[in-house]
Design an enzyme around this catalytic site. Structure first.
Site, PDB file in Angstrom:
ATOM      1  CE  LYS C  82      81.259  43.351 -31.666  1.00 40.22           C
ATOM      2  NZ  LYS C  82      80.804  43.448 -30.355  1.00 40.22           N
ATOM      3  CB  SER C 157      79.470  46.772 -29.960  1.00 41.94           C
ATOM      4  OG  SER C 157      79.746  45.401 -29.294  1.00 41.94           O
ATOM      5  CB  SER C 181      78.296  43.869 -26.948  1.00 45.00           C
ATOM      6  OG  SER C 181      78.336  45.201 -26.498  1.00 45.00           O
TER       7      SER C 181
END
Lengths: 480, 95, 493
Positions: C82, C157, C181
């Protein structure tokens, strides 16, 4: 006498002498090239985390114990949030409502008696970097930032508002610095910035319990300037009150050149630091056993060394001078022990040694005559083997030569003359060289005898035994 | 505690965030809605409850030894400075 | 794609093949790179890819193995990171313009561990800006699309990480979970997503959002793969004082032990309302199946869990407002032109941060400010204590709590982005475990009639990640067609 009294509280920030910073492994050495003692953590890069330095905690606890604070078994770090270019994270990790130490005090001397200034608290925090505003250059509109200092460990020591004058503040700072230096946790150097002081000053009519409005004074770079600034601010506030005005709460910067405290140029908004517990650090839990071990390992503190000296018969004033630094007190104790006479050692250090040191600006560690040689010298004088005068001659020589006093006495021909035959021979020489005065003495004029003694001392370069030469002279004068 | 444009400006100043006048109304509305939602917490009785600021449980964490380990990020870090003057980061002057 | 080929795509089988030199790491990398070439731009999964660098990493792994080095189960396995994880010299934007062009001069601790293990990085995945969001629509660069329906969100997210694993662009990914997330996008994309116990994985190098809640978590397509990735990153790290030694690797064979005798609690009070009927049906189906496997299903209550969203949306923005103060244009990232320092700060942050981030900074600053701290932040911290206690009480009666991951299936792009509060309410099932610091796993349990993934969630006691994966593995074994592939990844969409 003023109808007002001054009320002062001092906030002292001391940089701790750890090798690495409080939350990262960068060096804390002063004076390095800008931005060379930095790493992701103290640069405040995205993704970094603080890791607490054990020695910083130890030094803070030592300080608290030395000044009689209560050390909290649990204390909590907190973020103090504000924006400034030398504060890389946009917050300073400090401690807020649960500090490491609470209470304690510093004893100061006021008009010959001891007064204890209480402490509110001592807590740990990190230092910010340095912002350099290039002054005085035309059209310069930038600030430069050096983050070497960012993350250096600090303790903040907050006093109760119990200080009543600039002079008291001066003594408080001297004592506090001395404690920190004895503990070897801080260099205590205001010029280098390892010790900083802000003063909160207010005045109130004598006898009033409520506090007046206080002003905060910053930017004082020496103990003397703290004293001067407090005196200035006291006057300023009294004049305001006496002319019917009101003191405004504000922050002032001390201008040492002009001798005035001026309001900060920028109109500061009231700071809202939005303190909250630092989530990246767990609460600091200290085991009572660990705190006790730190207490047991505390080095001797100035007042303890002073007490030992006075018990040896050293007067209080002398004890103060001799314990100014731990190095000096060690020097004294080793000399005294070697000499077998504490009082005499004390005199020699305070007059002769310190005399030279002050002239040369030398630290006791740099002084060329070490305790072993000085001790031997003092011992020789104490035992009457040489006179004080010879002692001084030897002392001068020892400043530049490495030999022991015993060796120098021999090599310089400074051995005392105290055997009967030599003294008699000397006496005969002196009488022969001074027939007139000799005749006067024989005729009964006592005063001239001192002249003959002086001549004997001069001729022997002070080596003649002071009492025995008089005997010898008298005996020789009786002859013929 | 009501949020209005004045409060939004004060908070924006504290957090050094420029708020465009065009978005101001929208922020006020959205923040009002969120704060109205979180009002429900006021109804709870939290007397005597200790706040949780850290959920890390377990053994005491060891502290770090006081050892210097030089870092080599300096050049890379300075190279990314939006403005620099030799060894220094440079910013517009603090007024 | 045949089930056999799909089975070969697991990290476990890839790692074994590379370790035994049956396949080269370069060959594996090329397979996944080729696939990503076909789908990544349509999905918007990545913010940064460097195929040459990926192949170089793979070549290096082959060289190490060739030199006789022994590498663990992740040797040659592609892993996506990420974009809020720092990798040395690799662009790391956290989905924000304020870090456009920023390259960290250091590796996150998890990145170091993965490099040592011989993993191969496929790139930096898209995410909501600074991990704030539940749909990846808050990325300043572009949205990511759900591989199962390109008009829908992948969740957030960590939307990019979940989508890249679901679309077979990488077998494994790391995301971060603060209020859901990792779990919510895992559920939306039909993959596994684990939020470890707070402190189980080092946060050093994870760009902080809310420090007392953030955890890095693995995303994968099977329970065992999830364990393998967790094992490589878990455990005490001296660079993170909140990381714990209690977090230990899970022996993967533990996952096969079934659930006989285990007690699973379902919080009926929390799941009573607002639940999509197909998701409710899935919950009931999973409970029934696990009961058939020998687990005891019981009711538990989490009386204060309904206050979780309010609690979270005070604590997280407050911590974020402080964590994001460092983005000031002084030392790195974007800096707006200006004449004085104050306007530099305001313009840099005003222009560099997107709307959701600015909203949360304002909210968080407000919650911490003088006069409001007690009523907001402090009170929220106290309610957090109550929620934690609800969990520890419930977990005395049950070994794990079973509940949905999300109240609804994946929603459409643009559907909730203009209503922040509506977006926040998505997190009703994921936030409670975050506040408690408890380990929580989302595992795929089926599809809606319209072909959208459904995920269920398990929450456990501290450091019981193995227990959660064991329960999920038991379900997985009963559902062998579970390794599903989105049509797009098969080249059919």
């Amino acid at each position: 006498m003023s109808a007002y009294e001054t009320v002062v509280g001092l906030e002292v920030h001391a940089q701790l002498k750890t090798r690495s910073k409080i939350f990262c492994c960068c060096s804390t050495t002063f004076g390095a090239r800008p931005n060379t003692q930095v790493c992701p953590t103290c640069l405040g890069l995205p993704g970094v985390l603080p890791v607490l330095n054990e020695r910083a905690v130890r030094f803070a606890v030592m300080t608290g114990l030395a000044v009689g604070s209560t050390v909290a078994e649990r204390s909590v770090f907190a973020r103090k949030n504000y924006f400034y270019p030398d504060l890389p994270k946009g917050y300073q990790i400090s401690q807020y409502d649960r500090p490491l130490c609470v209470g304690g005090g510093v004893d100061i001397q006021v008009d010959g008696s001891t007064k204890r200034i209480g402490l509110v608290r001592i807590h740990l925090e990190e230092d910010a970097g340095k912002s350099i505003h290039p002054e005085g250059r035309e059209g310069v509109t930038t600030t430069l930032v050096d983050l070497n200092r960012s993350g250096v460990p600090l303790i903040e020591i907050v006093s109760e508002p119990e200080i009543r004058s600039g002079a008291e503040a001066y003594d408080y700072l001297v004592r506090l610095k001395q404690t920190l230096v004895y503990l070897d946790v801080c260099d205590g150097n205001m010029e280098e910035g390892s010790l900083r002081c802000d003063a909160n000053v207010s005045v109130r009519p004598k006898g009033r319990k409520e506090f007046g409005t206080k002003a905060e004074i910053k930017n004082m770079n020496s103990f003397r300037n703290v004293e001067r600034a407090i005196a200035f601010e006291t006057d300023r506030q009294i004049r305001i009150l006496e002319s019917g005005g009101r003191v405004v709460q504000e922050t002032l910067l001390w201008n040492a050149d002009q001798g005035v405290a001026e309001p900060m140029r920028s109109k500061e908004e009231a700071h809202d630091y939005r303190y909250f517990p630092e989530p990246d650090l767990l609460p600091l839990d200290l085991e009572p056993g660990w705190i006790d071990s730190v207490r047991r390992e505390l080095p001797e503190l100035p007042h303890q060394v002073r007490a030992r000296l006075t018990s040896l018969g050293i007067p209080e004033y002398d004890a103060e001078v001799l314990t100014e630094t731990r190095a000096l007190s060690r020097y004294f104790e080793e000399t005294a022990s070697r000499a077998g006479n504490a009082k005499l050692a004390s005199n020699w250090i305070m007059t002769e040694v310190n005399g030279i040191r002050n002239k040369q600006g030398q630290s006791i560690e740099e002084f060329p005559i070490r305790p072993d040689r000085l001790g031997s010298l003092v011992k020789m004088i104490a035992e009457g083997r040489i006179s004080g005068k010879i002692g001084k001659q030897l002392f001068e020589l020892m400043l530049t030569r490495a030999e022991s006093p015993e060796e120098l006495v021999k090599s310089q021909g400074l051995l005392p003359i105290d055997d009967e035959d030599s003294l008699r021979a000397l006496a005969r020489e002196v009488i022969a060289a001074n027939p007139g005065p000799a005749a006067e003495v024989r005729a009964g004029k006592e005063r001239t005898f001192a002249f003959l003694v002086g001549q004997a001392m001069k001729q022997s370069r002070g080596r003649a035994h002071p009492e025995k030469i008089q005997d010898a002279l008298r005996k020789e004068l009786e002859k013929a | 505690m009501p949020i209005d444009a004045k409060v939004v400006h004060q908070v924006a100043a504290l957090s050094r965030l420029e708020v465009d006048p065009a978005e101001e109304g929208r922020f006020v509305q959205e923040l009002q809605a969120i704060l109205a939602y979180v009002e429900q917490l006021q109804a709870l009785d939290v007397s005597g409850i200790e706040p949780t600021s850290q959920v890390g449980a377990g053994e005491r964490t060891p502290l770090r030894e006081d050892v210097v380990i030089p870092s080599d990020v300096r050049d890379e870090a300075l190279a990314q400075a939006p403005d620099r003057d030799g060894d220094y980061f440079r910013v517009p002057r603090v007024v | 794609m045949s089930p056999e080929i799909v089975a070969q795509e697991t990290a476990e089988s890839i790692g074994r093949a590379v370790q035994s030199r049956e396949r080269s790491a370069v060959d594996v990398a090329r397979t996944f790179l080729d696939r990503a070439e076909r789908t990544a731009s349509r999905l918007g999964t990545y913010l940064h890819r460097d195929p040459a660098a990926t192949l170089a990493m793979a070549a290096d792994v082959d060289a190490r193995l060739g030199a006789g080095e022994t590498l663990g189960p992740l040797a040659g396995v592609p892993v996506a990171l990420k974009d809020n994880l720092c990798a040395h010299g690799v662009p790391t934007t956290c989905g924000s313009r304020i870090l456009e062009g920023y390259r960290p001069p250091y590796d996150a601790s998890v990145v170091i561990r993965l490099r040592d293990a011989g993993a191969v990085f496929t790139g930096k995945t898209n995410c909501d800006e600074f991990a704030m969001g539940s749909s990846t629509e808050n990325s300043a660069y572009h949205p990511t699309r759900n591989p199962w329906d390109l008009e829908r969100v992948p969740g957030g997210s960590s939307g990019g990480s979940a989508a890249t694993v679901a679309a077979l662009e990488a077998p494994l990914a790391l995301g971060s979970d603060t209020g859901g997330s990792v779990r919510q996008p895992a559920a939306f994309c039909g993959v596994y997503g684990l939020k470890p116990t707070y402190g189980a994985v080092s946060r050093y190098g994870l760009v902080a959002f809310a420090s007392s809640l953030d955890q890095i978590g693995p995303l994968a397509r099977t329970a065992r793969d999830t364990a393998l990735l967790y094992n490589a990153i878990c455990g005490r790290d001296e660079r993170d004082m909140t990381s714990r030694a209690e977090a230990k690797p899970i022996p993967v064979e533990e996952l096969e032990r079934g659930v006989r005798g285990m007690k699973l609690g379902i919080p009926r009070d929390l799941t009573a309302e607002g639940l999509d009927p197909e998701i409710r049906a899935s919950l009931d189906g999973v409970a029934k199946a696990l009961a058939e496997e020998g687990a005891e299903i019981l009711d538990v209550t989490l009386p204060h869990a309904r206050y979780s969203i309010a609690t979270y949306y005070l604590i997280a923005p407050a911590e974020a407002s402080s964590n994001l103060a460092r983005y000031d244009g002084v030392r790195y990232g974007f800096r707006a032109k200006s004449e004085d320092l104050r306007s530099m700060y305001e313009a840099t942050r005003g222009q560099g941060f997107g709307r959701e981030v600015r909203r949360r900074i304002l909210l968080g600053t407000y919650a911490l400010s003088a006069g409001y701290y007690d009523a907001y932040y402090l009170r929220a911290m106290k309610v957090r204590t109550l929620i934690r206690k609800d969990f520890s009480d419930a977990l005395e009666r049950a070994d794990a709590i079973l509940l949905p991951t999300t109240p609804t299936p994946p929603f459409k792009l643009g559907e909730k982005v203009d209503d922040p509060l509506a977006m926040y309410l998505n997190d009703v099932f994921s936030i409670p475990a975050s506040l408690a610091g408890a380990p929580a796993l989302s595992f795929p349990t089926g599809m809606t009639r319209s072909g959208l993934p459904i995920g269920m969630q398990l929450v456990g006691r501290p450091f019981a990640e193995g227990t959660l994966l064991r329960i999920a593995r038991t379900w997985e074994r009963r559902n062998p067609d579970g390794l599903r592939v989105p049509p797009l990844a098969e080249g059919r969409a």
